[in-house]
Design a protein around this motif. Structure first.
Motif, PDB file in Angstrom:
ATOM      1  N   TYR A  62     -10.017   5.369  -1.111  1.00  7.46           N
ATOM      2  CA  TYR A  62      -8.848   6.121  -1.578  1.00  7.46           C
ATOM      3  C   TYR A  62      -9.191   7.607  -1.614  1.00  7.46           C
ATOM      4  CZ  TYR A  62      -4.913   7.557  -4.534  1.00  7.46           C
ATOM      5  OH  TYR A  62      -3.787   8.170  -5.025  1.00  7.46           O
ATOM      6  N   LYS A 104     -15.651  -6.571  -3.542  1.00 10.71           N
ATOM      7  CA  LYS A 104     -15.944  -5.776  -2.349  1.00 10.71           C
ATOM      8  C   LYS A 104     -17.443  -5.483  -2.185  1.00 10.71           C
ATOM      9  CE  LYS A 104     -11.444  -3.480  -2.106  1.00 10.71           C
ATOM     10  NZ  LYS A 104     -10.742  -2.185  -1.969  1.00 10.71           N
ATOM     11  N   GLU A 194       1.150  -0.334  -4.651  1.00  6.61           N
ATOM     12  CA  GLU A 194      -0.036  -0.820  -3.931  1.00  6.61           C
ATOM     13  C   GLU A 194      -1.319  -0.315  -4.591  1.00  6.61           C
ATOM     14  OE1 GLU A 194       3.489  -0.957  -1.446  1.00  6.61           O
ATOM     15  OE2 GLU A 194       2.507   0.730  -2.477  1.00  6.61           O
ATOM     16  N   ARG A 195      -1.297   0.953  -4.952  1.00 11.63           N
ATOM     17  CA  ARG A 195      -2.475   1.545  -5.596  1.00 11.63           C
ATOM     18  C   ARG A 195      -2.669   0.971  -7.000  1.00 11.63           C
ATOM     19  NH1 ARG A 195      -7.518   3.068  -5.293  1.00 11.63           N
ATOM     20  NH2 ARG A 195      -8.094   4.684  -6.792  1.00 11.63           N
ATOM     21  N   GLU A 198      -4.426  -2.255  -6.728  1.00 10.61           N
ATOM     22  CA  GLU A 198      -5.845  -2.041  -6.439  1.00 10.61           C
ATOM     23  C   GLU A 198      -6.615  -1.716  -7.717  1.00 10.61           C
ATOM     24  OE1 GLU A 198      -6.170   1.050  -3.563  1.00 10.61           O
ATOM     25  OE2 GLU A 198      -5.950  -0.277  -1.847  1.00 10.61           O
ATOM     26  N   TRP A 201      -7.395  -4.697 -10.294  1.00 13.45           N
ATOM     27  CA  TRP A 201      -8.016  -5.872  -9.674  1.00 13.45           C
ATOM     28  C   TRP A 201      -8.645  -6.827 -10.695  1.00 13.45           C
ATOM     29  CZ3 TRP A 201     -13.256  -6.664 -10.336  1.00 13.45           C
ATOM     30  CH2 TRP A 201     -13.998  -5.569 -10.802  1.00 13.45           C
TER      31      TRP A 201
END
Length: 233
Positions: A62, A104, A194-195, A198, A201
């Motif tokens: 980002y 991740k 969307e952010r 993220e 999470w």
């Protein structure tokens, strides 16, 4: 200053009686990079700065101006990159700190070890047991160091108590309790859906192990360390 005061206070003390001790020069700072610039990543940058090892790279997928600026304020000389592979391609980087969301971690850690970097990976290694095992296995086979972010292992208080536990005076442990308090809901509000997803999470059971996995694993680790055994379930 203390030596000068002593010389003034003791006229009989001659300079020849004072042994000069040579101080070893401090080791050169380790060339580091931080991947993942959330709260934990920024804390890592601050900690590195105190160790005279300001990161040469900071990385996040980002690139919002305000978001990136927070990290650049802590490491003004660091280059910002979106792709962590740019860091791994730089032969001068010795250590990589992985502070991305748990789900991740795997590929970044495996790629960093493959590139010959020392890696500090925030705990837990993964939200998936097989992935966590794969990361641990890669660490044991690597020629460099892989360190999990089990920060209580280096906490002075926990190390002090461990010496007491090790004496055996407690006898056989039959039960234990652990408590962790922090005023947070893990929920972040963001104008872009969307952010926001993220950033939140940890609230998604498909991506996060929740309180027990993200926080409780530190307490479980201390119990394993002190009692020299692993949980059965």
């Amino acid at each position: 200053a203390g030596l000068v005061e002593a010389l003034h206070a003791e006229p009989a003390l001659q300079r020849s009686d004072v042994r000069e001790t040579k101080k070893e020069p401090p080791p050169p700072p380790v060339a580091t990079a931080v991947i993942g610039l959330g709260t934990q990543g920024r804390d890592t940058i601050s900690a590195l700065a105190k160790q005279n090892s300001i990161p040469r790279y900071i990385c996040d997928t980002y690139e919002g101006k305000i978001f990136v600026k927070k990290s650049q304020t802590l490491a003004p000389s660091a280059a910002f990159v979106k792709d962590y592979r740019a860091i791994l391609d730089d032969k001068s980087i010795q250590a990589v700190f992985v502070a991305t969301p748990t789900h991740k971690h795997k590929q970044i850690v495996l790629d960093a070890l493959q590139a010959g970097k020392n890696v500090y990976c925030e705990a837990p290694f993964s939200n998936d047991l097989d992935e966590a095992k794969a990361i641990a296995k890669a660490g044991t086979q690597a020629s460099t160091i892989l360190m999990p972010g089990l920060q209580w292992r280096s906490n002075a208080q926990h190390k002090h108590i461990y010496k007491f536990v090790k004496t055996g005076v407690l006898g056989r442990a039959i039960s234990g309790r652990a408590v962790w308090n922090k005023r947070t809901s893990w929920r972040t509000v963001w104008p872009v859906p969307e952010r926001e997803a993220e950033l939140n999470w940890r609230l998604d059971p498909n991506l996060s192990l929740g309180l027990e996995g993200e926080i409780g694993m530190h307490q479980l680790d201390i119990a394993s360390w002190y009692l020299k055994s692993m949980p059965l379930s």
